[in-house]
Design an enzyme around this catalytic site. Structure first.
Site, PDB file in Angstrom:
ATOM      1  N   ARG A   1       4.053  -1.370  -1.444  1.00 61.00           N
ATOM      2  CA  ARG A   1       4.594  -2.486  -0.570  1.00 61.00           C
ATOM      3  C   ARG A   1       3.734  -3.525  -0.501  1.00 61.00           C
ATOM      4  NH1 ARG A   1       5.426  -1.026   5.868  1.00 61.00           N
ATOM      5  NH2 ARG A   1       6.259  -2.999   5.857  1.00 61.00           N
TER       6      ARG A   1
ATOM      7  N   CYS B   1       5.884   8.301  13.919  1.00 58.39           N
ATOM      8  CA  CYS B   1       4.850   7.250  14.233  1.00 58.39           C
ATOM      9  C   CYS B   1       4.853   6.011  13.511  1.00 58.39           C
ATOM     10  CB  CYS B   1       3.530   7.873  14.724  1.00 58.39           C
ATOM     11  SG  CYS B   1       2.957   8.738  13.141  1.00 58.39           S
TER      12      CYS B   1
ATOM     13  N   HIS C   1     -11.921 -18.575  23.164  1.00 56.68           N
ATOM     14  CA  HIS C   1     -11.961 -18.395  24.531  1.00 56.68           C
ATOM     15  C   HIS C   1     -10.688 -18.925  25.164  1.00 56.68           C
ATOM     16  CE1 HIS C   1     -16.034 -16.613  25.058  1.00 56.68           C
ATOM     17  NE2 HIS C   1     -15.188 -15.795  24.499  1.00 56.68           N
TER      18      HIS C   1
ATOM     19  N   GLU D   1       4.600  12.800   5.488  1.00 54.77           N
ATOM     20  CA  GLU D   1       4.421  11.474   5.068  1.00 54.77           C
ATOM     21  C   GLU D   1       4.666  11.597   3.471  1.00 54.77           C
ATOM     22  OE1 GLU D   1       1.272   9.336   6.095  1.00 54.77           O
ATOM     23  OE2 GLU D   1      -0.069  11.341   6.438  1.00 54.77           O
TER      24      GLU D   1
ATOM     25  N   ARG E   1      -5.696   6.264  15.698  1.00 57.81           N
ATOM     26  CA  ARG E   1      -6.249   6.364  14.469  1.00 57.81           C
ATOM     27  C   ARG E   1      -7.651   6.468  14.454  1.00 57.81           C
ATOM     28  NH1 ARG E   1      -2.030   2.270  14.254  1.00 57.81           N
ATOM     29  NH2 ARG E   1      -0.446   2.696  12.863  1.00 57.81           N
TER      30      ARG E   1
ATOM     31  N   ASN F   1       6.085   4.810   7.004  1.00 55.68           N
ATOM     32  CA  ASN F   1       5.333   3.740   5.925  1.00 55.68           C
ATOM     33  C   ASN F   1       5.105   4.522   4.716  1.00 55.68           C
ATOM     34  OD1 ASN F   1       5.461   2.685   8.349  1.00 55.68           O
ATOM     35  ND2 ASN F   1       3.506   1.929   8.295  1.00 55.68           N
ATOM     36  N   ASP F   2       4.246   5.631   4.624  1.00 61.20           N
ATOM     37  CA  ASP F   2       4.004   6.099   3.517  1.00 61.20           C
ATOM     38  C   ASP F   2       5.240   7.119   2.848  1.00 61.20           C
ATOM     39  OD1 ASP F   2       1.635   5.390   3.008  1.00 61.20           O
ATOM     40  OD2 ASP F   2       0.566   7.091   4.075  1.00 61.20           O
TER      41      ASP F   2
ATOM     42  N   ARG G   1      -5.115  11.589  15.324  1.00 68.53           N
ATOM     43  CA  ARG G   1      -4.993  12.000  13.724  1.00 68.53           C
ATOM     44  C   ARG G   1      -6.429  11.895  13.175  1.00 68.53           C
ATOM     45  NH1 ARG G   1      -1.820   7.484  10.304  1.00 68.53           N
ATOM     46  NH2 ARG G   1      -3.782   6.488  10.293  1.00 68.53           N
TER      47      ARG G   1
END
Lengths: 89, 577
Positions: free
Chosen positions: B472, B509, B195, B438, B302, B461-462, B338
């Site tokens: 990766r 994206c 916290h 992708e 996502r 990324n893909d 997605r």
């Protein structure tokens, strides 16, 4: 008396701040409010009780409301559950 | 001599100040004292007085929170106030005093032990650690009973500009210290989710936690530097170091201020091209970060969280309520959802007994999986469609590789629409559908795909992983991962061209869209819609608003016609100057 099964959908579950919001809301009503999970039943107006339920994400609790303003109370409690206790993180 | 200690940086920013050691956090030691009958009444009174004082102090602290502070700051204190007022802490100890004829401290300790034992048995790790809050509240009462409390001590000492070093801090402490304008703090306990850490971030106090023995390593009043970004603490420093960090501190503050001033300005290049900046989000709650980043909408929502880490996937009702919540929060800004992108990384069925494939990234995942388990897919499409009745929603299909997958997906979407129509549900009949680009095959087929779709979204990324055949997360080959590889740039370029020709928008994206090093190159290549993590958006916006597309086009053409990877990097660097 109204009984309703509600699901905890916020990520952190009924932790202290979520419990605080629930208790603050419940305390606005005259009705008695009890929350039950897996046979453990606590007063919905006690933050310690609500925290000690250990209700994590996806767990289902039974909310029992008895009193003059029970319908109003359950409606608002359900909204709070579905709004993830207004959590931002 | 310089001393460098590293802990967990939980709240960004640099603080330079003198150490103020705080010896508190743990409860005062409590002993049992037996009472005579006639002492009971006054002991109960003493306990009630302490509880009332604790309540007053917490209320007083709550009142000092500025109105413009983030909402969660007050909620930490509110929950502590409710705990002090709870009969479990306010009444039960009185019963113990009366029954066992013991002192208030001992009664309170017994009640704490009882509560602790309940919390210790909780399965959920986060909820289990919330015992900390109960302990904070009980310690406050214990300290008042012992008349050695913190807040008074704090008020009597000027803390302005100092760096607090403590075992642990309570939310109340943090608020009080913020009011006294401390420079930062270090604690021995705590982690990024404690916290105190959350509060430090909300209040903008630089903080490092989890430095064991910090109080013995650092000396009272010595000058130290903390860097909350990387969790570094520097002691035994000379004037030069201080100068260097003061400069760094000023630069960071300036940069932050400049970025924040862009929140309510839209992204537009110097030659007047409006650019859409959208956010990638994971949970419904993430939408709230959008306000701070000034995003135009959500470019990638996502949905995997509805499937993983749980016994059964979320049903249609739960999905619908999650999607609708985001649509409503966005108040008319577009939301791109997605569909399930699982398979490779994580198997969502914990009882999954099927064969473990050698090459999960090339296996049954994303749209392939959805087309195999059509019942699950239709359920998700129905939930998305129903949410589309509340605002603009787009559907994004992951890992489309061949045309037939598109046709199948669209026909299942039609089926979902027909079902909803006959059941009397509202939805947007013209809901926009797009595909992730992708896989190299998709980029090369973009012209054909465009005929069936309303938009593309490039998942870099893909795309990079599949184009360069690099995993990766494999440390032995990840040095080969290169977003600027000529083959990758060519595939991105092909996709942008296909979109332009078919007059459908192309978004990006993947991580590349959120990396400021590539913003100008992508602008030059023709990208007009960027979707990235909210924390990157302001920086991207700043670059866009300083760029002129007409000046980027010809150097970009040169970059695209360069075939030697090593030559491309300096050319992209030059673009950013």
């Amino acid at each position: 008396m109204i009984n309703k099964e509600l699901t905890i959908i916020n990520k952190l579950g009924l932790h202290d701040r979520a419990a605080a919001k629930l208790v603050a809301l419940a305390s606005n009503y005259q009705s008695e409010i009890f929350i039950e999970k897996e046979g453990k039943k606590v007063n919905g107006k006690s933050i310690m009780g609500v925290m000690m339920l250990a209700a994590s994400q996806h767990s289902v609790v039974n909310v029992a409301v008895t009193g003059n303003d029970e319908e109003d109370a359950i409606t608002h409690i359900e909204i709070l559950f579905n709004n993830c206790f207004e959590e931002e993180e | 001599m310089a001393l460098i200690v590293s802990g967990i940086g939980v709240s960004r920013g640099i603080a330079i100040g003198n150490v103020h050691l705080l010896n508190r956090g743990s409860a005062p030691e409590v002993f049992e004292r037996k009472l005579e009958e006639h002492e009971v009444a006054s002991e109960v009174e003493r306990f009630q007085g302490a509880v009332a004082e604790a309540t007053n102090q917490l209320r007083g602290i709550r009142d000092t929170i500025p109105e413009d502070a983030p909402k969660d700051v007050a909620s930490f204190i509110d929950s502590h106030i409710l705990m002090v007022k709870d009969s479990m802490l306010r009444k039960v100890p009185i019963e113990i005093i009366q029954e066992q004829l013991c002192n208030a401290e001992w009664a309170l300790k017994q009640q704490l032990d009882k509560v602790v034992s309940v919390f210790e048995q909780m399965e959920d790790a986060y909820l289990r650690t919330r015992i900390n809050d109960v302990e904070h509240v009980i310690n406050l009462i214990q300290q008042i009973l012992k008349d050695q409390q913190f807040t008074v001590q704090m008020k009597s000492q000027p803390l302005k500009g100092s760096i607090i070093v403590a075992d642990d801090l309570t939310p109340a402490d943090t608020v009080v210290m913020q009011n006294q304008n401390i420079a930062g703090f270090i604690t021995e306990q705590g982690g990024p989710l404690s916290h105190t850490a959350i509060l430090a971030r909300s209040l903008g106090i630089p903080a490092v936690v989890g430095i064991q023995r910090a109080r013995s390593l650092l000396q009272q009043e010595e000058k130290i530097i903390i860097d909350g970004a990387d969790g570094m603490v520097l002691a035994g420093i000379d004037e030069n170091t201080i100068k260097k960090y003061r400069q760094k501190q000023r630069e960071q503050k300036d940069a932050r201020r400049k970025l924040n001033s862009l929140r309510n300005i839209s992204a537009k290049t110097r030659d007047g091209q409006r650019i859409s900046l959208q956010a990638n989000i994971e949970l419904a709650e993430d939408v709230n970060a959008l306000k701070l980043s000034g995003a135009d909408g959500v470019g990638l929502y996502r949905t995997e969280f509805l499937y993983i880490d749980r016994d059964v996937p979320a049903d249609e009702a739960e999905q619908y309520s999650a999607y609708r919540k985001v649509v409503r929060t966005l108040k008319g800004k577009p939301l791109t959802i997605r569909t399930l992108d699982l398979g490779a990384e994580k198997e969502f069925d914990p009882d999954y007994q099927g064969p473990l494939t050698q090459n999960p990234a090339l296996g049954l995942r994303a749209i392939r999986r959805s087309l195999k388990d059509t019942e699950l897919f239709i359920q998700q499409l129905r939930a998305i469609l129903r949410a589309s009745a509340f605002g603009p929603v787009r559907i994004l299909l992951p890992m489309i590789t061949s045309y037939i997958e598109l046709v199948q997906s669209l026909s299942l979407l039609d089926q979902a629409k027909r079902e909803l129509k006959s059941e009397g549900y509202d939805y947007d009949p013209d809901i926009l559908v797009g595909a992730m680009i992708e896989v190299p095959a998709a980029a090369l087929s973009a012209t054909i795909f465009a005929k069936q779709l309303d938009f593309f979204s490039i998942g870099t990324n893909d795309l990079i992983q599949y184009t360069l055949a690099i995993d990766r997360i494999d440390d032995q080959v990840n040095y080969l991962y290169d977003p600027l590889h000529p083959a990758v740039l060519k595939l991105i370029h092909l996709t942008l061209q296909a979109g332009r020709k078919a007059k459908i928008p192309v978004a990006m994206c993947g991580e590349m869209a959120g990396d400021p090093r590539y913003t100008r190159l992508l602008l030059g290549m023709g990208l007009r819609e960027f979707s990235a993590h909210p924390s990157n958006l302001l920086e991207i916006k700043q670059i866009i608003n300083r760029s002129k597309i007409s000046e980027l086009e010809s150097p970009t053409k040169k970059i695209l016609s360069t075939t030697v990877p090593a030559k491309i990097h300096p050319m992209v660097d030059a673009l950013n100057e």
